[in-house]
Write a protein that holds these residues in place. Structure first.
Motif, mmCIF file in Angstrom:
data_model
loop_
_atom_site.group_PDB
_atom_site.id
_atom_site.type_symbol
_atom_site.label_atom_id
_atom_site.label_comp_id
_atom_site.label_asym_id
_atom_site.label_seq_id
_atom_site.Cartn_x
_atom_site.Cartn_y
_atom_site.Cartn_z
ATOM 1 N N LEU A 81 0.833 -1.202 0.000
ATOM 2 C CA LEU A 81 0.000 0.000 0.000
ATOM 3 C C LEU A 81 0.869 1.253 0.000
ATOM 4 N N VAL A 82 1.953 1.197 0.774
ATOM 5 C CA VAL A 82 2.841 2.351 0.905
ATOM 6 C C VAL A 82 3.502 2.684 -0.428
ATOM 7 N N ILE A 83 4.097 1.674 -1.068
ATOM 8 C CA ILE A 83 4.833 1.966 -2.306
ATOM 9 C C ILE A 83 3.875 2.379 -3.427
ATOM 10 N N SER A 84 2.659 1.838 -3.425
ATOM 11 C CA SER A 84 1.680 2.251 -4.438
ATOM 12 C C SER A 84 1.368 3.733 -4.296
ATOM 13 N N SER A 85 1.174 4.164 -3.055
ATOM 14 C CA SER A 85 0.843 5.564 -2.809
ATOM 15 C C SER A 85 2.033 6.482 -3.073
ATOM 16 N N VAL A 86 3.237 6.019 -2.738
ATOM 17 C CA VAL A 86 4.439 6.809 -3.021
ATOM 18 C C VAL A 86 4.595 6.993 -4.528
ATOM 19 N N ALA A 87 4.369 5.921 -5.271
ATOM 20 C CA ALA A 87 4.470 6.012 -6.729
ATOM 21 C C ALA A 87 3.442 6.979 -7.291
ATOM 22 N N ASN A 88 2.282 7.052 -6.671
ATOM 23 C CA ASN A 88 1.254 7.990 -7.107
ATOM 24 C C ASN A 88 1.716 9.431 -6.922
ATOM 25 N N GLU A 89 2.516 9.663 -5.869
ATOM 26 C CA GLU A 89 3.022 11.011 -5.592
ATOM 27 C C GLU A 89 4.257 11.352 -6.413
ATOM 28 N N ARG A 90 5.159 10.371 -6.590
ATOM 29 C CA ARG A 90 6.434 10.647 -7.262
ATOM 30 C C ARG A 90 6.723 9.643 -8.369
ATOM 31 N N PRO A 91 5.847 9.523 -9.352
ATOM 32 C CA PRO A 91 6.106 8.548 -10.422
ATOM 33 C C PRO A 91 7.371 8.853 -11.208
ATOM 34 N N ASP A 92 7.770 10.113 -11.220
ATOM 35 C CA ASP A 92 8.960 10.511 -11.955
ATOM 36 C C ASP A 92 10.244 9.972 -11.340
ATOM 37 N N ARG A 93 10.198 9.554 -10.094
ATOM 38 C CA ARG A 93 11.401 9.079 -9.403
ATOM 39 C C ARG A 93 11.476 7.552 -9.308
#
Length: 237
Positions: A81-93
């Motif tokens: 859940l955490v990494i999915s949400s992080v990717a939603n915020e910073r897909p460029d990274r």
């Protein structure tokens, strides 16, 4: 050099990656394995206000502070859940998402939506003395504690209560750019009774065939099969 960012699951700490980190570093890569707010040496920060959004901020903040790019972002168990949400915020990274025996949510889902047995843990926490803490498993089942049988005493040193809000808050996956990030799923084949995982769709959100690997061990494969796990992760470098 690849940057691996390893995110531990519920109850655990970044110490659970101790056997994996040196193997990835020995291959010339950078590895970060933070401990999330409320766990381990940050247990004093635990409380009813700590939730999924807190842990997303932990990881997204680390990416920002360290100026990380092209990250292989690995999430174990709840940390899917955490990494999915992080990717939603910073897909460029993010170069790739790795779901390590992890929850794989859709937009708006919580841990209980992804894994129904989680609701029993939520109910237990809400009626507990604290009203917000989900305790780790008190005794190991026959298959071991999170699949660990030989190092239970060491594993217990890093376990602490999980704030229930982490399991209640839904993920937000509303950034179309997130869909372009390739995914790898690593499943642990030895599962306790009553636990089942969703089938991985044959096609990833980015339109490419699903990539699913398996390890013949229990849930905490970073402890029980660190060399084999590291070998898989190095294929992504």
């Amino acid at each position: 050099m690849t940057t691996y960012l390893l995110v531990h699951g519920a109850w655990h700490t970044g110490e659970c990656w101790t056997r994996v980190t040196p193997l990835l570093e020995a291959a010339g890569h950078r590895v970060l394995a933070p401990t999330l707010t409320g766990d381990g040496d940050k247990a004093h920060l635990a409380g009813p206000e700590v939730g999924l959004d807190t842990h997303v901020a932990d990881v997204a903040g680390l990416i920002r502070e360290e100026d990380l790019a092209d990250v292989v972002l690995v999430g174990h168990s709840y940390a899917g859940l955490v990494i999915s949400s992080v990717a939603n915020e910073r897909p460029d990274r993010i170069a790739r998402l790795v779901y390590l025996d992890a929850m794989v949510p859709e937009d708006g889902e919580s841990a209980a939506d992804v894994l129904s047995v989680t609701q029993a843990l939520i109910d237990l926490a809400l009626t507990s003395e604290s009203g917000w803490g989900v305790p780790p498993v008190p005794e190991p089942p026959p298959a071991g504690l999170f699949g660990v049988t030989d190092d239970i005493a060491w594993l217990r040193t890093m376990l602490s209560d999980q704030p229930v809000r982490c399991l209640q808050q839904p993920v937000r996956l509303d950034n179309p750019a997130t869909r372009s990030i390739p995914r790898t799923h690593i499943h642990c084949a030895v599962k306790p009774e009553g636990f089942s995982r969703r089938a991985v769709p044959a096609v990833q959100p980015n339109g490419t065939p699903a990539e699913v690997w398996e390890l013949p061990t229990g849930h905490d494969c970073m402890i029980t099969m660190p060399a084999e796990l590291s070998e898989l992760l190095l294929k992504l470098a």
